[in-house]
Write a protein that holds these residues in place. Sequence first.
Motif, PDB file in Angstrom:
ATOM      1  N   PHE A 167      49.393  44.584  39.801  1.00 30.20           N
ATOM      2  CA  PHE A 167      50.149  43.360  39.548  1.00 30.20           C
ATOM      3  C   PHE A 167      51.617  43.520  39.955  1.00 30.20           C
ATOM      4  O   PHE A 167      52.259  42.556  40.383  1.00 30.20           O
ATOM      5  CB  PHE A 167      50.025  42.936  38.094  1.00 30.20           C
ATOM      6  CG  PHE A 167      48.717  42.278  37.769  1.00 30.20           C
ATOM      7  CD1 PHE A 167      48.346  41.110  38.415  1.00 30.20           C
ATOM      8  CD2 PHE A 167      47.851  42.826  36.837  1.00 30.20           C
ATOM      9  CE1 PHE A 167      47.132  40.486  38.130  1.00 30.20           C
ATOM     10  CE2 PHE A 167      46.639  42.228  36.546  1.00 30.20           C
ATOM     11  CZ  PHE A 167      46.271  41.045  37.201  1.00 30.20           C
TER      12      PHE A 167
ATOM     13  N   LEU B 275      51.462  43.075  43.583  1.00 29.98           N
ATOM     14  CA  LEU B 275      51.194  41.666  43.885  1.00 29.98           C
ATOM     15  C   LEU B 275      52.487  40.845  43.839  1.00 29.98           C
ATOM     16  O   LEU B 275      52.691  39.951  44.669  1.00 29.98           O
ATOM     17  CB  LEU B 275      50.174  41.112  42.887  1.00 29.98           C
ATOM     18  CG  LEU B 275      49.736  39.653  43.088  1.00 29.98           C
ATOM     19  CD1 LEU B 275      49.059  39.478  44.445  1.00 29.98           C
ATOM     20  CD2 LEU B 275      48.795  39.220  41.963  1.00 29.98           C
ATOM     21  N   ALA B 276      53.351  41.166  42.889  1.00 27.88           N
ATOM     22  CA  ALA B 276      54.646  40.485  42.822  1.00 27.88           C
ATOM     23  C   ALA B 276      55.456  40.749  44.092  1.00 27.88           C
ATOM     24  O   ALA B 276      56.114  39.852  44.626  1.00 27.88           O
ATOM     25  CB  ALA B 276      55.420  40.948  41.590  1.00 27.88           C
TER      26      ALA B 276
ATOM     27  N   ILE C 268      39.986  39.777  42.710  1.00 26.89           N
ATOM     28  CA  ILE C 268      40.524  40.844  41.857  1.00 26.89           C
ATOM     29  C   ILE C 268      39.409  41.389  40.967  1.00 26.89           C
ATOM     30  O   ILE C 268      39.287  42.612  40.776  1.00 26.89           O
ATOM     31  CB  ILE C 268      41.688  40.321  40.995  1.00 26.89           C
ATOM     32  CG1 ILE C 268      42.871  39.921  41.879  1.00 26.89           C
ATOM     33  CG2 ILE C 268      42.129  41.378  39.987  1.00 26.89           C
ATOM     34  CD1 ILE C 268      44.015  39.276  41.116  1.00 26.89           C
TER      35      ILE C 268
END
Length: 278
Positions: A133, A136-137, A161
């Motif tokens: 995550f 992903l940011a 995911i």
Amino acid sequence: MSFEVFIEPGRAERNYWKDLWRYRELFYILSWRDLKVRYKQTIIGVVWSVLRPLLTMMIFTFVFGNIAKFNPPEGIKYAVLVFAGLLPWQFFASGLTEASNSLIGNERLISKVYFPRMIIPAASIITSLVDFFISLALMFLLLIWYGIVPSINIFFLPLFIIMAFFASFGVGLWLTALNVKYRDFKHVVPFLVQLGLYVSPVGFLSDVASKIIPEKFRLLYYLNPMAGVIDGFRWCFFGEKTPIYWSGMFVSLVVIIIFLLIGIRTFRKMEKNFADLI
């Protein structure tokens, strides 16, 4: 919350899946512990979750973009294309590595206390999910930097995911069970991860592989479950500029389910001997 545990022949087998829910607090504790251990006494801490995929992206961009001259679809920067492929791959690779060594790393806990052992590899993958995550940011920041608007397909990203999670969990269950009995598997896993990085469509589109592999054998490429997942991630970000080969996606999904079932079966079959073998 407290409850009584009765130990009698066959009871653990009958109530195993219920016990997974009853011991959910232990799952939270182990997940949080693994997160703290990963970043404890580190110089750059969480930044490492950003640097690792970023440096890998730069290497792939140089090798495949500048030397091999792979051309990305129109309107997509090659660096962003690579990073979209790295996201699921590094989650899978990290989760698989963590899960495969998780039982060995919890030797004392396993030999002293009863609980469903499947909690341990599941908790270890959560650490990799947190790293995912964070990466992903960074992916969204790259999209903003290059002025790329994500496709409407981005709403399907959670499905892929989940596919990546079960891919790493299924194979991880199988390998961690074998690793308890055969310790040389700890040397096999890094080799498989390194090999998988280059045969998976991380630095290139799966269309490139289809030009090398005859059409009648194209589905065989998707026996690598991450090929379908990586295609799915790019489809979510870039839409029809990076289309999905749906037959191949179905093959990858079936392989993920098969590995998950094999992993659960192997793990459950060997679980009763973990305390003795470890």
